[in-house]
Design a protein around this motif. Sequence first.
Motif, PDB file in Angstrom:
ATOM      1  N   SER A 575     -27.378   9.044 -23.053  1.00 45.15           N
ATOM      2  CA  SER A 575     -28.255   7.886 -23.242  1.00 45.15           C
ATOM      3  C   SER A 575     -27.424   6.663 -23.590  1.00 45.15           C
ATOM      4  CB  SER A 575     -29.270   8.171 -24.349  1.00 45.15           C
ATOM      5  OG  SER A 575     -28.612   8.343 -25.591  1.00 45.15           O
ATOM      6  N   GLY A 576     -27.997   5.490 -23.375  1.00 43.37           N
ATOM      7  CA  GLY A 576     -27.328   4.248 -23.733  1.00 43.37           C
ATOM      8  C   GLY A 576     -26.321   3.738 -22.725  1.00 43.37           C
ATOM      9  N   HIS A 577     -26.273   4.348 -21.545  1.00 40.19           N
ATOM     10  CA  HIS A 577     -25.361   3.860 -20.503  1.00 40.19           C
ATOM     11  C   HIS A 577     -26.082   2.849 -19.613  1.00 40.19           C
ATOM     12  CE1 HIS A 577     -21.906   6.524 -21.122  1.00 40.19           C
ATOM     13  NE2 HIS A 577     -22.787   7.433 -21.494  1.00 40.19           N
ATOM     14  N   VAL A 578     -25.339   1.867 -19.125  1.00 41.94           N
ATOM     15  CA  VAL A 578     -25.882   0.884 -18.176  1.00 41.94           C
ATOM     16  C   VAL A 578     -25.342   1.235 -16.799  1.00 41.94           C
ATOM     17  CG1 VAL A 578     -26.092  -1.552 -17.575  1.00 41.94           C
ATOM     18  CG2 VAL A 578     -25.954  -0.859 -19.985  1.00 41.94           C
ATOM     19  N   LEU A 579     -26.257   1.510 -15.872  1.00 43.05           N
ATOM     20  CA  LEU A 579     -25.874   1.985 -14.542  1.00 43.05           C
ATOM     21  C   LEU A 579     -26.352   1.022 -13.467  1.00 43.05           C
ATOM     22  CD1 LEU A 579     -27.019   5.740 -14.831  1.00 43.05           C
ATOM     23  CD2 LEU A 579     -24.904   4.695 -15.677  1.00 43.05           C
ATOM     24  N   ARG A 580     -25.659   1.044 -12.332  1.00 47.58           N
ATOM     25  CA  ARG A 580     -26.200   0.390 -11.133  1.00 47.58           C
ATOM     26  C   ARG A 580     -27.361   1.254 -10.664  1.00 47.58           C
ATOM     27  NH1 ARG A 580     -20.829   0.497 -10.648  1.00 47.58           N
ATOM     28  NH2 ARG A 580     -19.683  -1.475 -10.518  1.00 47.58           N
ATOM     29  N   TYR A 581     -28.548   0.692 -10.706  1.00 48.97           N
ATOM     30  CA  TYR A 581     -29.750   1.493 -10.490  1.00 48.97           C
ATOM     31  C   TYR A 581     -29.771   2.170  -9.119  1.00 48.97           C
ATOM     32  CZ  TYR A 581     -34.624   2.515  -9.437  1.00 48.97           C
ATOM     33  OH  TYR A 581     -35.781   3.135  -9.031  1.00 48.97           O
ATOM     34  N   GLY A 582     -29.517   1.406  -8.058  1.00 48.84           N
ATOM     35  CA  GLY A 582     -29.578   1.972  -6.710  1.00 48.84           C
ATOM     36  C   GLY A 582     -28.584   3.087  -6.505  1.00 48.84           C
ATOM     37  N   GLN A 583     -27.375   2.907  -7.034  1.00 43.37           N
ATOM     38  CA  GLN A 583     -26.328   3.910  -6.874  1.00 43.37           C
ATOM     39  C   GLN A 583     -26.673   5.184  -7.651  1.00 43.37           C
ATOM     40  OE1 GLN A 583     -22.505   2.441  -8.127  1.00 43.37           O
ATOM     41  NE2 GLN A 583     -21.379   3.779  -6.743  1.00 43.37           N
ATOM     42  N   ALA A 584     -27.172   5.002  -8.879  1.00 43.11           N
ATOM     43  CA  ALA A 584     -27.550   6.162  -9.688  1.00 43.11           C
ATOM     44  C   ALA A 584     -28.712   6.925  -9.052  1.00 43.11           C
ATOM     45  CB  ALA A 584     -27.934   5.709 -11.093  1.00 43.11           C
TER      46      ALA A 584
END
Length: 824
Positions: A575-584
């Motif tokens: 939890s608490g990670h910032v991801l590139r939404y489309g890639q994830a």
Amino acid sequence: MIEIDDVNRAYSHLTGYLDEETVERYRRFEALFAQGLRPGPDVDWREYGHWAQLKLSLGQGGGHDHDERVLRLIRSVAERDIDWTPGDARVLAHRAQQMVVWGHTRYEEIFRLPIAATRRFGFQERREIIGWLWAPPPRPPFRMPAWDARAGQVREALSGQLDELLVEPAEHGPAGVVRNVIWECDPFARLLAEEYGPRLADPAVLPLLRHWNTARSTRPSAKWLRTARALLTPGTAALVREILIRLAAHRERKITRGDGDHEWRETVFLDERTTVPMRGAIWTCEVIEERWVTSLLGDVALNCGTGSNGMGSTCRSERLTNTAVGALARRGGMAAIVPLARVQAKVRARSVLKNVARTLDEVAAQAGLSREQLVDRTVPAFGLGPDGVREERIGDYLVRLCADGPALRFVNPSGRTVKSAPQAIRKDPALAELRITLKELRQALAAERFRLEQALIRERGWSWREVTEFFLDHPVTGRYARALIWQVSPGSAGLPVRTEAGWELSDPRGHRVRPDPDTPAGLWHPIHAAAEEVRAWRDHLLEHGIRQPYKQVFREVYLLTPAEERARTRSARFSGHVLRYGQAKTLLNQRGWTGLSIGHWDYECGGDQGEAVRELSGWRARWGMHVVGDPAADGWDTASFCATEEITFHRAGQGELSGHDPAGDQVALAEVPPLVLSEVLRDADLAVGVASLGLDRLAVAGHEDYWRSSGFGELTETARTRRDALARLLPRLRIADRAELTDRFLRVRGDLRTYKIHLGSGNILMEPNDAYLCVVPGHDRDAASVFLPFEEDGGMLSVILSKAFLLAADTAVTDPSITRQLGV
């Protein structure tokens, strides 16, 4: 005379209540009309026309006998040269439709003004404005029973005018003939009209095109197929193949839409009106008995069922995917199993997977097998021998189809192997068939690699006889299966070794066992092995140069932590990670997660929050995520970035597939089988490792603290496994004397600086002041030659090695983007 307030009330369903300025202008129009006067020269004739159209309607409850003065008003406005926009014409047409719904019956008068306004535009714009009146859309956005009941009468009354308005004349040529049938609502329809127009408009083919345009149900009737068979010729069969090959390669496009008042950009794969004839083309394959049909239907299903990244995170056209799957199912036979298995491995749309599963189950039931057993037995061999090679003589050349690659290799009359096809046989039909087979082989290999990893994750079991027959001895599946560790009992696992007496299993120490044919067997998973056994296997793979098709021996294992035991039902490990939404989302969909859809829409109803869902062996994992970032920068649409939340586990069958389960449905993590827990957390680690903003300083505006903590912080299990692999590889490397491993970094000594490459993110810091060094990963010949014991997810190990080789020879670097940072 209708008062303006009555007009306002009568048309609120059509226009909303009119603003004060419009009301005032309408009052003036009413006053002039009452006095029998025309408006002055400064009048806005577009607005006057809208008011005139409103005069036709007497509301939902009143009578419908129009005053002759109103009809004369409408006729006079329709005859004027008014600068209508497409938006005006649409509004006028839909107001006329509403009048029909309210019971008005003077159809020619009601639609006189909309038709006059529409006539100003080209044929395609006309169809977009009023085409629904001429030919209803395949799938109306909403149902209007009162309109449906009268629509036929309206079309009959206006048929002559609509034909004149919407049918392109003969001088527009074959493209116009095709557009009259399928319109031109998207780039693929334009391709059909312009590139295939002369062939589709041929009198021998045009009836089939028109027949395709009647494919509006979910499956073809026997009568529809009989008609298609009667209209089919060898030439049209070839045309069907060409068009579907183009469809299988077609990609969504950004196109500009507009109504005259404003424009907008829209991503379009196929318009609904193009989908119908393409469905007809797919149905036609059911009456074509050619070898290419089954494989091509699979290609169409895969392309339509996946998105721009080639994965199943989005579905370009769920309807056409299901159409192709249905056609494969009705063709039946074992040949359909492979393309269906490919679709099952790639596509994530629930309705598609349901159709595929049902088809496979039906075929399996006929054979008295389970779905998995059926797929085991129907993987095609493509005529390959035990060594994975098939040889055919074409002219004076020997052509080899090789599973290794896979590739076609050519041996000339002198015995020399060449890579490209010799000119003398390039047009030979036998070579064309082999190229089709090569494509099918490549697809089958990808499907088998995926299937074998799923068998590991789901702990499938077989008898040893089945393992040898359907996996180890198979020329396609065996290419992967023979590099995996198989287990026949606890503590008895090994790599397959072929002997004269049959297959044996050999452990890292060289001890062999020959299992009995009926012995239960499965794939070895490190979660069930002691640390010493895992270490021995890792050393064995590197020592003997054995590359596994996926991480098995080097597979990350995630055990319950004390913090998770204390939290009991929730894992905050990722939890608490910032991801590139489309890639994830793409990666998670690829690994079987579904349900994640968040963006900057409907914040009040939670459109910015969601969760990814994974079902595995009777358990359901949920990983919450929410939108982060600037809504305006994302155009108030799909999010660019998301933040991860906690992961919870539930027993499959409890709660719904969407939405949150009640808190009581969450299961204590200690109750989750260790393999299920480990594989779910591994997926989460992969998503963070690939999509985290910690990997890219250029994308972290507003997230600098996260970038530094994630990009240089403690190692995750995936990164620790990477460190373990590097510890074994490093002594073998040419730069071994310049590199050393620390707890989190690969430390590389160059001639200019010393560099620390983070083993999780691949980010680089330079000693002595830990200045950040940006290096875009590239191809390094030395790094590419390093043997890796697995095909790593994401390729980060290769990236780290590539950077290490580059920086060890930093005085040879010439890239100015790097030398500037080095101060050279």
